[in-house]
Design a protein around this motif. Structure first.
Motif, PDB file in Angstrom:
ATOM      1  N   LEU A  93       0.825  -1.205   0.000  1.00  0.00           N
ATOM      2  CA  LEU A  93       0.000   0.000   0.000  1.00  0.00           C
ATOM      3  C   LEU A  93       0.862   1.259   0.000  1.00  0.00           C
ATOM      4  O   LEU A  93       0.489   2.273  -0.593  1.00  0.00           O
ATOM      5  N   ASN A  94       1.981   1.190   0.646  1.00  0.00           N
ATOM      6  CA  ASN A  94       2.890   2.329   0.714  1.00  0.00           C
ATOM      7  C   ASN A  94       3.417   2.723  -0.667  1.00  0.00           C
ATOM      8  O   ASN A  94       3.834   3.853  -0.877  1.00  0.00           O
ATOM      9  N   LYS A  95       3.373   1.807  -1.616  1.00  0.00           N
ATOM     10  CA  LYS A  95       3.870   2.058  -2.962  1.00  0.00           C
ATOM     11  C   LYS A  95       2.852   2.776  -3.844  1.00  0.00           C
ATOM     12  O   LYS A  95       3.197   3.263  -4.913  1.00  0.00           O
ATOM     13  N   LEU A  96       1.591   2.832  -3.398  1.00  0.00           N
ATOM     14  CA  LEU A  96       0.524   3.419  -4.206  1.00  0.00           C
ATOM     15  C   LEU A  96       0.545   4.941  -4.160  1.00  0.00           C
ATOM     16  O   LEU A  96       0.954   5.542  -3.171  1.00  0.00           O
ATOM     17  N   LYS A  97       0.049   5.543  -5.246  1.00  0.00           N
ATOM     18  CA  LYS A  97      -0.150   6.994  -5.262  1.00  0.00           C
ATOM     19  C   LYS A  97      -1.324   7.304  -4.337  1.00  0.00           C
ATOM     20  O   LYS A  97      -2.219   6.468  -4.159  1.00  0.00           O
ATOM     21  N   PRO A  98      -1.352   8.511  -3.741  1.00  0.00           N
ATOM     22  CA  PRO A  98      -2.421   8.855  -2.778  1.00  0.00           C
ATOM     23  C   PRO A  98      -3.833   8.631  -3.305  1.00  0.00           C
ATOM     24  O   PRO A  98      -4.692   8.105  -2.588  1.00  0.00           O
ATOM     25  N   GLU A  99      -4.081   8.989  -4.552  1.00  0.00           N
ATOM     26  CA  GLU A  99      -5.439   8.829  -5.088  1.00  0.00           C
ATOM     27  C   GLU A  99      -5.804   7.348  -5.268  1.00  0.00           C
ATOM     28  O   GLU A  99      -6.946   6.947  -5.056  1.00  0.00           O
ATOM     29  N   ALA A 100      -4.836   6.539  -5.626  1.00  0.00           N
ATOM     30  CA  ALA A 100      -5.081   5.101  -5.751  1.00  0.00           C
ATOM     31  C   ALA A 100      -5.332   4.488  -4.374  1.00  0.00           C
ATOM     32  O   ALA A 100      -6.208   3.630  -4.213  1.00  0.00           O
ATOM     33  N   LEU A 101      -4.597   4.943  -3.380  1.00  0.00           N
ATOM     34  CA  LEU A 101      -4.786   4.451  -2.017  1.00  0.00           C
ATOM     35  C   LEU A 101      -6.178   4.803  -1.506  1.00  0.00           C
ATOM     36  O   LEU A 101      -6.861   3.965  -0.918  1.00  0.00           O
ATOM     37  N   GLU A 102      -6.632   6.013  -1.745  1.00  0.00           N
ATOM     38  CA  GLU A 102      -7.976   6.423  -1.305  1.00  0.00           C
ATOM     39  C   GLU A 102      -9.046   5.549  -1.962  1.00  0.00           C
ATOM     40  O   GLU A 102      -9.993   5.119  -1.313  1.00  0.00           O
ATOM     41  N   GLY A 103      -8.894   5.279  -3.249  1.00  0.00           N
ATOM     42  CA  GLY A 103      -9.845   4.420  -3.943  1.00  0.00           C
ATOM     43  C   GLY A 103      -9.862   3.011  -3.371  1.00  0.00           C
ATOM     44  O   GLY A 103     -10.925   2.420  -3.160  1.00  0.00           O
TER      45      GLY A 103
END
Length: 122
Positions: A93-103
Motif C-alpha cells: 500500500l505504501n507504494k501506491l499513489k495517494p489517489e489510488a490508495l484512497e480508492g
C-alpha cells in the motif's frame, strides 16, 4: 486422537512457515542460508515431514517477523498488526499513489460488515 491434533498442528506450522517465507519473498535456499540449515531441511519442514524445535521456531519467527503463536496457528481468526500478511499489505500500500490508495480504502470499507464497530452506523 492426540496424534490427529499433533498432525493438525504440524500441518498448520508447515503451511504458515511456507506462507511467511513466500510473503517475505525468500526462496527455500535463501532461508536455509540465513538460518544455517540445508535447503532440503526447509523443504521437509514446509512439507510437514520434519518437526521443528523450539529454537528453530524462534529463529523462523525472527526471520519472518511473525510471532511463534501465529506460526503455530494459535492466533484468532482476525489478523493482528504484527501478522506478516498485514505487514506485506502495508508495504504494498505504501507504494501506491495517494489517489489510488484512497480508492482502494473505499473498496476495502465496502467489504466491512456494518456491525464491525462503526459507531455512526447505529
Amino acid at each position: 486422537m492426540n496424534i490427529d491434533k499433533s498432525q493438525d498442528r504440524s500441518e498448520i506450522l508447515a503451511t504458515r512457515l511456507r506462507q511467511a517465507r513466500e510473503l517475505a519473498g525468500l526462496s527455500q535456499g535463501q532461508v536455509a542460508k540465513l538460518l544455517s540449515m540445508h535447503r532440503p531441511t526447509i523443504s521437509q519442514i514446509e512439507a510437514g515431514q520434519r518437526k521443528v524445535s523450539a529454537e528453530e521456531l524462534l529463529r523462523f519467527s525472527d526471520l519472518y517477523d511473525a510471532s511463534p503463536d501465529y506460526l503455530l496457528g494459535r492466533t484468532p481468526t482476525t489478523l493482528e498488526a504484527d501478522d506478516p500478511r498485514v505487514r506485506f499489505a502495508a508495504r504494498e500500500l505504501n507504494k501506491l499513489k495517494p489517489e489510488a490508495l484512497e480508492g482502494l480504502l473505499k473498496i476495502i470499507a465496502s467489504f466491512q460488515e456494518p456491525s464491525s464497530g462503526n459507531k455512526d452506523s447505529k
